[in-house]
Design a protein around this motif. Sequence first.
Motif, PDB file in Angstrom:
ATOM      1  N   TYR A  15       0.849  -1.205   0.000  1.00  0.00           N
ATOM      2  CA  TYR A  15       0.000   0.000   0.000  1.00  0.00           C
ATOM      3  C   TYR A  15       0.882   1.252   0.000  1.00  0.00           C
ATOM      4  N   PHE A  16       1.883   1.259   0.873  1.00  0.00           N
ATOM      5  CA  PHE A  16       2.723   2.463   0.962  1.00  0.00           C
ATOM      6  C   PHE A  16       3.637   2.614  -0.257  1.00  0.00           C
ATOM      7  N   LEU A  17       4.033   1.494  -0.851  1.00  0.00           N
ATOM      8  CA  LEU A  17       4.900   1.591  -2.029  1.00  0.00           C
ATOM      9  C   LEU A  17       4.122   2.015  -3.271  1.00  0.00           C
ATOM     10  N   ASN A  18       2.885   1.520  -3.393  1.00  0.00           N
ATOM     11  CA  ASN A  18       2.182   1.711  -4.673  1.00  0.00           C
ATOM     12  C   ASN A  18       0.877   2.501  -4.646  1.00  0.00           C
ATOM     13  N   TYR A  19       0.244   2.633  -3.506  1.00  0.00           N
ATOM     14  CA  TYR A  19      -1.102   3.230  -3.518  1.00  0.00           C
ATOM     15  C   TYR A  19      -1.265   4.488  -2.655  1.00  0.00           C
ATOM     16  N   ALA A  20      -0.475   4.628  -1.630  1.00  0.00           N
ATOM     17  CA  ALA A  20      -0.685   5.735  -0.674  1.00  0.00           C
ATOM     18  C   ALA A  20      -0.641   7.100  -1.347  1.00  0.00           C
ATOM     19  N   SER A  21       0.142   7.225  -2.417  1.00  0.00           N
ATOM     20  CA  SER A  21       0.269   8.531  -3.087  1.00  0.00           C
ATOM     21  C   SER A  21      -1.079   9.011  -3.622  1.00  0.00           C
ATOM     22  N   LYS A  22      -1.967   8.050  -3.934  1.00  0.00           N
ATOM     23  CA  LYS A  22      -3.292   8.416  -4.456  1.00  0.00           C
ATOM     24  C   LYS A  22      -4.164   9.028  -3.353  1.00  0.00           C
ATOM     25  N   ASP A  23      -3.763   8.835  -2.123  1.00  0.00           N
ATOM     26  CA  ASP A  23      -4.551   9.360  -0.994  1.00  0.00           C
ATOM     27  C   ASP A  23      -3.990  10.676  -0.455  1.00  0.00           C
ATOM     28  N   ILE A  24      -3.048  11.258  -1.199  1.00  0.00           N
ATOM     29  CA  ILE A  24      -2.434  12.513  -0.740  1.00  0.00           C
ATOM     30  C   ILE A  24      -2.762  13.637  -1.724  1.00  0.00           C
ATOM     31  N   VAL A  25      -3.182  14.769  -1.201  1.00  0.00           N
ATOM     32  CA  VAL A  25      -3.391  15.959  -2.064  1.00  0.00           C
ATOM     33  C   VAL A  25      -2.853  17.195  -1.346  1.00  0.00           C
ATOM     34  N   LEU A  26      -2.573  18.208  -2.166  1.00  0.00           N
ATOM     35  CA  LEU A  26      -2.146  19.490  -1.598  1.00  0.00           C
ATOM     36  C   LEU A  26      -3.091  20.567  -2.125  1.00  0.00           C
TER      37      LEU A  26
ATOM     38  N   VAL B 172       3.438  14.818  -7.788  1.00  0.00           N
ATOM     39  CA  VAL B 172       4.157  14.483  -9.022  1.00  0.00           C
ATOM     40  C   VAL B 172       5.310  13.540  -8.689  1.00  0.00           C
ATOM     41  N   SER B 173       5.609  13.481  -7.415  1.00  0.00           N
ATOM     42  CA  SER B 173       6.678  12.594  -6.997  1.00  0.00           C
ATOM     43  C   SER B 173       6.328  11.996  -5.640  1.00  0.00           C
ATOM     44  N   TYR B 174       6.604  10.716  -5.487  1.00  0.00           N
ATOM     45  CA  TYR B 174       6.295  10.044  -4.229  1.00  0.00           C
ATOM     46  C   TYR B 174       7.336   8.962  -3.979  1.00  0.00           C
ATOM     47  N   LEU B 175       7.772   8.886  -2.754  1.00  0.00           N
ATOM     48  CA  LEU B 175       8.745   7.859  -2.392  1.00  0.00           C
ATOM     49  C   LEU B 175       8.451   7.389  -0.971  1.00  0.00           C
ATOM     50  N   PHE B 176       8.390   6.083  -0.795  1.00  0.00           N
ATOM     51  CA  PHE B 176       8.236   5.567   0.561  1.00  0.00           C
ATOM     52  C   PHE B 176       9.603   5.107   1.027  1.00  0.00           C
ATOM     53  N   GLU B 177      10.073   5.740   2.099  1.00  0.00           N
ATOM     54  CA  GLU B 177      11.396   5.392   2.612  1.00  0.00           C
ATOM     55  C   GLU B 177      11.270   4.149   3.471  1.00  0.00           C
ATOM     56  N   ASN B 178      11.527   3.013   2.877  1.00  0.00           N
ATOM     57  CA  ASN B 178      11.416   1.764   3.632  1.00  0.00           C
ATOM     58  C   ASN B 178      12.633   1.619   4.536  1.00  0.00           C
TER      59      ASN B 178
ATOM     60  N   VAL C 234      14.364  -0.984  10.904  1.00  0.00           N
ATOM     61  CA  VAL C 234      15.475  -0.600  11.785  1.00  0.00           C
ATOM     62  C   VAL C 234      15.015   0.465  12.780  1.00  0.00           C
ATOM     63  N   GLY C 235      13.911   1.120  12.498  1.00  0.00           N
ATOM     64  CA  GLY C 235      13.375   2.121  13.428  1.00  0.00           C
ATOM     65  C   GLY C 235      11.872   2.116  13.394  1.00  0.00           C
ATOM     66  N   PRO C 236      11.237   2.729  14.372  1.00  0.00           N
ATOM     67  CA  PRO C 236       9.769   2.688  14.410  1.00  0.00           C
ATOM     68  C   PRO C 236       9.095   3.664  13.444  1.00  0.00           C
ATOM     69  N   GLU C 237       9.870   4.655  12.954  1.00  0.00           N
ATOM     70  CA  GLU C 237       9.246   5.693  12.137  1.00  0.00           C
ATOM     71  C   GLU C 237       9.345   5.379  10.640  1.00  0.00           C
ATOM     72  N   GLU C 238       8.227   5.515   9.956  1.00  0.00           N
ATOM     73  CA  GLU C 238       8.177   5.313   8.501  1.00  0.00           C
ATOM     74  C   GLU C 238       7.892   6.664   7.862  1.00  0.00           C
ATOM     75  N   THR C 239       8.413   6.873   6.644  1.00  0.00           N
ATOM     76  CA  THR C 239       8.266   8.199   6.026  1.00  0.00           C
ATOM     77  C   THR C 239       7.869   8.114   4.559  1.00  0.00           C
ATOM     78  N   MET C 240       6.889   8.956   4.210  1.00  0.00           N
ATOM     79  CA  MET C 240       6.529   9.129   2.800  1.00  0.00           C
ATOM     80  C   MET C 240       7.078  10.493   2.388  1.00  0.00           C
ATOM     81  N   VAL C 241       7.793  10.521   1.280  1.00  0.00           N
ATOM     82  CA  VAL C 241       8.309  11.798   0.772  1.00  0.00           C
ATOM     83  C   VAL C 241       7.469  12.158  -0.447  1.00  0.00           C
ATOM     84  N   VAL C 242       6.903  13.344  -0.432  1.00  0.00           N
ATOM     85  CA  VAL C 242       5.968  13.665  -1.492  1.00  0.00           C
ATOM     86  C   VAL C 242       6.228  15.067  -2.045  1.00  0.00           C
ATOM     87  N   GLY C 243       6.127  15.189  -3.376  1.00  0.00           N
ATOM     88  CA  GLY C 243       6.399  16.478  -4.018  1.00  0.00           C
ATOM     89  C   GLY C 243       5.271  16.906  -4.945  1.00  0.00           C
TER      90      GLY C 243
END
Lengths: 168, 207
Positions: free
Chosen positions: B117-128, B138-144, B148-157
Amino acid sequence: MKNTFLRTVILSVIISLLSSGLVYVLLSNQSRKTAVVDAIKLFNQYNMKKELETKEKTRLEAMSKVLDSLTNKIKVAQASKDDQTAKMLFDRFNQLKQQLRDEYNQSNQLINQEVWKRLNPLIDEFGKKKNLHLIIGANGMGSVLYNDEYYDLTPELVTYVNKQYEGR
Amino acid sequence: MKVGKLYVVSIFLLSATGCGKRQLNAADYVHYVQEDKNHLKKAVKMQDMEFDIQYKPYDYIVLLESRNDPAYDREKRMKQLAGTAWFNISFHKTNTEISALKEGATSLDDYDQRLNYFLNYASKDIVLVYGGDTLKPVSYLFENNYNVGPEETMVVGFVFPGKDPAPLKDMQISYYDRLFHNGIIKASFSAETLKEIPNLLNTNNKI
């Protein structure tokens, strides 16, 4: 003589201790703040609830349109006396109708769950910021029979939770 | 008369302080962007989860990217970034140190579905929402982080419509969390807040 004096002193000390205790209890009760919030109004006026409902409505309406189209097809099949097709369509119609009902119930349940998941910590935060000791949730079920406007913090809480929701 | 003079002096002082933007060195600049009180990072708290939304000004991105790269071309990167807005949407569970992707997953399949979901679909649920426009990423990256840590991050442009070289209007990013059912997560960044972002004192400075 000495005994009477001592007794009077002890009695006055006890009386003053009791009265200061009473004053303390009264004062501390006064600073104990209570508020009443209409839980139904809060839920319904929370912007996230409205937005989630709009999203779900679009999805459910699309499903409902499929049902309408099936109804028309059933009518056509019945008019042309095609019983076999009509029965097949009718089974499909019933199946879809049940699916729509289930989806509707599930989405209501989910929205309810999502909204309270967000509201509960915000209510806690609001209570702490306002130095409240107790927030009573009125829900129209008889838990609060009467409160005057002084205790009703519903509009203030609605404004607070919506401001937090909008991320400001 | 005295009141009049005082009024003129006050206006002069106010305008003088308002004209010049704050100038910060690299380390202070990064600190400024990450500090909650400057409103460029917003936290949305739920009962058992927290989302942190970080707006990333161009200088901030460049400073972090150039950290370990002596050949980093700052000018080129700044040109690439012009007309865009970048955010990190991070999330973690507040009741455990385990990643939200792993916590409560009943099987490896369950974990894979979450990751998918986070790799392929979550970007569809984000708007600005930028000014009056609703923009899709226009750009989305899930930092897998591979647990190694509890925090997960989506980078979105996002790319701005029109010719705004940098964000000038109010922005509101929203993410509809369909996976953990936390509803819609929003963070707003006012034009005023964006205008107040300090300048980087020395652009050759690194952290």
